[in-house]
Design a protein around this motif. Sequence first.
Motif, PDB file in Angstrom:
ATOM      1  N   LYS A   1       0.822  -1.218   0.000  1.00 52.08           N
ATOM      2  CA  LYS A   1       0.000   0.000   0.000  1.00 52.08           C
ATOM      3  C   LYS A   1       0.850   1.259   0.000  1.00 52.08           C
ATOM      4  N   TYR A   2       1.977   1.214   0.732  1.00 59.16           N
ATOM      5  CA  TYR A   2       2.818   2.406   0.856  1.00 59.16           C
ATOM      6  C   TYR A   2       4.115   2.194   0.088  1.00 59.16           C
ATOM      7  N   LYS A   3       4.027   2.406  -1.211  1.00 56.52           N
ATOM      8  CA  LYS A   3       5.158   2.118  -2.098  1.00 56.52           C
ATOM      9  C   LYS A   3       6.314   3.099  -1.914  1.00 56.52           C
ATOM     10  N   LYS A   4       6.067   4.236  -1.268  1.00 60.56           N
ATOM     11  CA  LYS A   4       7.140   5.197  -1.012  1.00 60.56           C
ATOM     12  C   LYS A   4       7.754   4.996   0.368  1.00 60.56           C
ATOM     13  N   ALA A   5       7.237   4.031   1.108  1.00 58.48           N
ATOM     14  CA  ALA A   5       7.820   3.727   2.418  1.00 58.48           C
ATOM     15  C   ALA A   5       9.129   2.968   2.224  1.00 58.48           C
ATOM     16  N   GLU A   6      10.057   3.193   3.132  1.00 59.79           N
ATOM     17  CA  GLU A   6      11.338   2.478   3.141  1.00 59.79           C
ATOM     18  C   GLU A   6      11.248   1.463   4.282  1.00 59.79           C
ATOM     19  N   ILE A   7      11.164   0.185   3.927  1.00 60.62           N
ATOM     20  CA  ILE A   7      10.854  -0.836   4.926  1.00 60.62           C
ATOM     21  C   ILE A   7      12.020  -1.802   5.103  1.00 60.62           C
ATOM     22  N   TYR A   8      12.365  -2.048   6.360  1.00 58.94           N
ATOM     23  CA  TYR A   8      13.417  -3.004   6.704  1.00 58.94           C
ATOM     24  C   TYR A   8      12.767  -4.180   7.432  1.00 58.94           C
ATOM     25  N   ALA A   9      12.852  -5.361   6.836  1.00 59.91           N
ATOM     26  CA  ALA A   9      12.273  -6.566   7.427  1.00 59.91           C
ATOM     27  C   ALA A   9      13.404  -7.423   7.980  1.00 59.91           C
ATOM     28  N   VAL A  10      13.452  -7.561   9.307  1.00 59.11           N
ATOM     29  CA  VAL A  10      14.561  -8.236   9.976  1.00 59.11           C
ATOM     30  C   VAL A  10      14.127  -9.613  10.471  1.00 59.11           C
ATOM     31  N   GLU A  11      14.904 -10.636  10.098  1.00 56.55           N
ATOM     32  CA  GLU A  11      14.611 -12.001  10.528  1.00 56.55           C
ATOM     33  C   GLU A  11      15.918 -12.746  10.784  1.00 56.55           C
ATOM     34  N   LYS A  12      15.999 -13.401  11.946  1.00 53.05           N
ATOM     35  CA  LYS A  12      17.225 -14.117  12.330  1.00 53.05           C
ATOM     36  C   LYS A  12      17.313 -15.509  11.707  1.00 53.05           C
ATOM     37  N   SER A  13      16.217 -16.258  11.728  1.00 54.01           N
ATOM     38  CA  SER A  13      16.229 -17.643  11.254  1.00 54.01           C
ATOM     39  C   SER A  13      16.516 -17.722   9.763  1.00 54.01           C
ATOM     40  N   SER A  14      17.487 -18.548   9.388  1.00 58.74           N
ATOM     41  CA  SER A  14      17.820 -18.686   7.967  1.00 58.74           C
ATOM     42  C   SER A  14      16.674 -19.328   7.192  1.00 58.74           C
ATOM     43  N   GLU A  15      15.955 -20.254   7.851  1.00 59.52           N
ATOM     44  CA  GLU A  15      14.824 -20.912   7.174  1.00 59.52           C
ATOM     45  C   GLU A  15      13.704 -19.904   6.920  1.00 59.52           C
ATOM     46  N   ALA A  16      13.343 -19.155   7.962  1.00 58.74           N
ATOM     47  CA  ALA A  16      12.287 -18.155   7.801  1.00 58.74           C
ATOM     48  C   ALA A  16      12.718 -17.072   6.819  1.00 58.74           C
ATOM     49  N   PHE A  17      14.003 -16.709   6.854  1.00 57.51           N
ATOM     50  CA  PHE A  17      14.507 -15.655   5.971  1.00 57.51           C
ATOM     51  C   PHE A  17      14.356 -16.051   4.503  1.00 57.51           C
ATOM     52  N   SER A  18      14.509 -17.343   4.210  1.00 56.43           N
ATOM     53  CA  SER A  18      14.338 -17.802   2.823  1.00 56.43           C
ATOM     54  C   SER A  18      12.894 -17.610   2.376  1.00 56.43           C
ATOM     55  N   PHE A  19      11.937 -17.819   3.289  1.00 50.78           N
ATOM     56  CA  PHE A  19      10.530 -17.573   2.954  1.00 50.78           C
ATOM     57  C   PHE A  19      10.278 -16.077   2.804  1.00 50.78           C
ATOM     58  N   LEU A  20      10.897 -15.279   3.648  1.00 49.87           N
ATOM     59  CA  LEU A  20      10.761 -13.824   3.551  1.00 49.87           C
ATOM     60  C   LEU A  20      11.191 -13.339   2.172  1.00 49.87           C
ATOM     61  N   LYS A  21      12.360 -13.758   1.735  1.00 47.42           N
ATOM     62  CA  LYS A  21      12.864 -13.330   0.418  1.00 47.42           C
ATOM     63  C   LYS A  21      11.961 -13.844  -0.706  1.00 47.42           C
ATOM     64  N   LYS A  22      11.492 -15.077  -0.569  1.00 46.13           N
ATOM     65  CA  LYS A  22      10.605 -15.651  -1.577  1.00 46.13           C
ATOM     66  C   LYS A  22       9.308 -14.862  -1.677  1.00 46.13           C
ATOM     67  N   ASN A  23       8.767 -14.471  -0.530  1.00 43.27           N
ATOM     68  CA  ASN A  23       7.500 -13.744  -0.534  1.00 43.27           C
ATOM     69  C   ASN A  23       7.650 -12.325  -1.061  1.00 43.27           C
ATOM     70  N   VAL A  24       8.801 -11.713  -0.815  1.00 42.72           N
ATOM     71  CA  VAL A  24       9.069 -10.398  -1.404  1.00 42.72           C
ATOM     72  C   VAL A  24       9.045 -10.517  -2.933  1.00 42.72           C
ATOM     73  N   LYS A  25       9.632 -11.597  -3.431  1.00 45.04           N
ATOM     74  CA  LYS A  25       9.674 -11.821  -4.882  1.00 45.04           C
ATOM     75  C   LYS A  25       8.292 -12.158  -5.438  1.00 45.04           C
ATOM     76  N   ILE A  26       7.580 -13.049  -4.755  1.00 41.35           N
ATOM     77  CA  ILE A  26       6.239 -13.453  -5.204  1.00 41.35           C
ATOM     78  C   ILE A  26       5.318 -12.239  -5.314  1.00 41.35           C
ATOM     79  N   ASN A  27       5.405 -11.358  -4.314  1.00 40.49           N
ATOM     80  CA  ASN A  27       4.513 -10.197  -4.275  1.00 40.49           C
ATOM     81  C   ASN A  27       5.060  -8.976  -5.010  1.00 40.49           C
ATOM     82  N   LYS A  28       6.228  -9.159  -5.654  1.00 35.13           N
ATOM     83  CA  LYS A  28       6.811  -8.130  -6.506  1.00 35.13           C
ATOM     84  C   LYS A  28       7.023  -6.809  -5.755  1.00 35.13           C
ATOM     85  N   ILE A  29       7.650  -6.932  -4.578  1.00 34.02           N
ATOM     86  CA  ILE A  29       7.891  -5.772  -3.726  1.00 34.02           C
ATOM     87  C   ILE A  29       9.287  -5.217  -3.997  1.00 34.02           C
TER      88      ILE A  29
END
Length: 282
Positions: A133-161
């Motif tokens: 919704k806020y395409k001009k926002a600068e967002i930092y998504a922090v995640e420690k777990s390497s497994e969860a982080f792989s899903f985070l990156k995948k979802n950023v790509k899937i949703n074209k963010i």
Amino acid sequence: MTVNDLYRQGCEYLENAQTDNAAFDARCLLEKLMNVDTSQFLLKRGEEADAKLIADYLGLIRRRVSGEPLQYILGEWEFMGHTFAVGSGVLIPRPETELLVEFADKFLADKKSPVVFDLCSGSGCIAISIAKKYKKAEIYAVEKSSEAFSFLKKNVKINKIRNIEAVNGDIFDTNLLNGIKPDLIVSNPPYIKTSDIPLLQREVRHEPVMALDGGEDGYDFYKILTEIWLPRLNKGGAIAVECAEDQADEISKMISSLGLNTEIINDLSGFPRIVIGFDNHN
């Protein structure tokens, strides 16, 4: 055997295993294998089910009977109307967490180019929903777990963010994102007491302990959020965190001790679920 016969068999297996929402789960798993939506499934119920469909379906049903979450078996789940990849190693997005995004939506409405920290981001469902919704926002998504982080990156790509920086880091690291001042901090951190983890529902125990365990008293992450992250907040900023229903008052005290005004939002069941802190210094 027709598709409907197979569906009824799946329902029966799940009901006998005392699975919550057995009919819903049975239908979702069959629709996944048939690659159809619910309306298409209803039209195909009278068709014959081939041997492969039967074998594959019963395999998924066995996984569900064992307690594996439906969302993991499906490999995806919806949050705020968007689809997110999920699986073993990442927390499943839940409806109550949407309250965090709804607050962020209201808070950011009059901000031109806000900086947002999503701490303990997991699948990225909060950060991505805000970013959409806020395409001009600068967002930092922090995640420690390497497994969860792989899903985070995948979802950023899937949703074209394009306006999220995914950061594989530990929020206990005082040097993390040093020098960057957020206008909004959102977080759904681990908040279950360590001693309560074995008592959780069977399906929840399939989710990563790292995403659930909030330490001996359940407040480990809120203490860090208060000590390390809140002091970085820009003037006029805000923090919003999800918590257990019996934690809201204590977390509110932690946040207000730094001079912020606080508010508690109840979930749809009427339980305290979100604690918000506002800095009124402009």
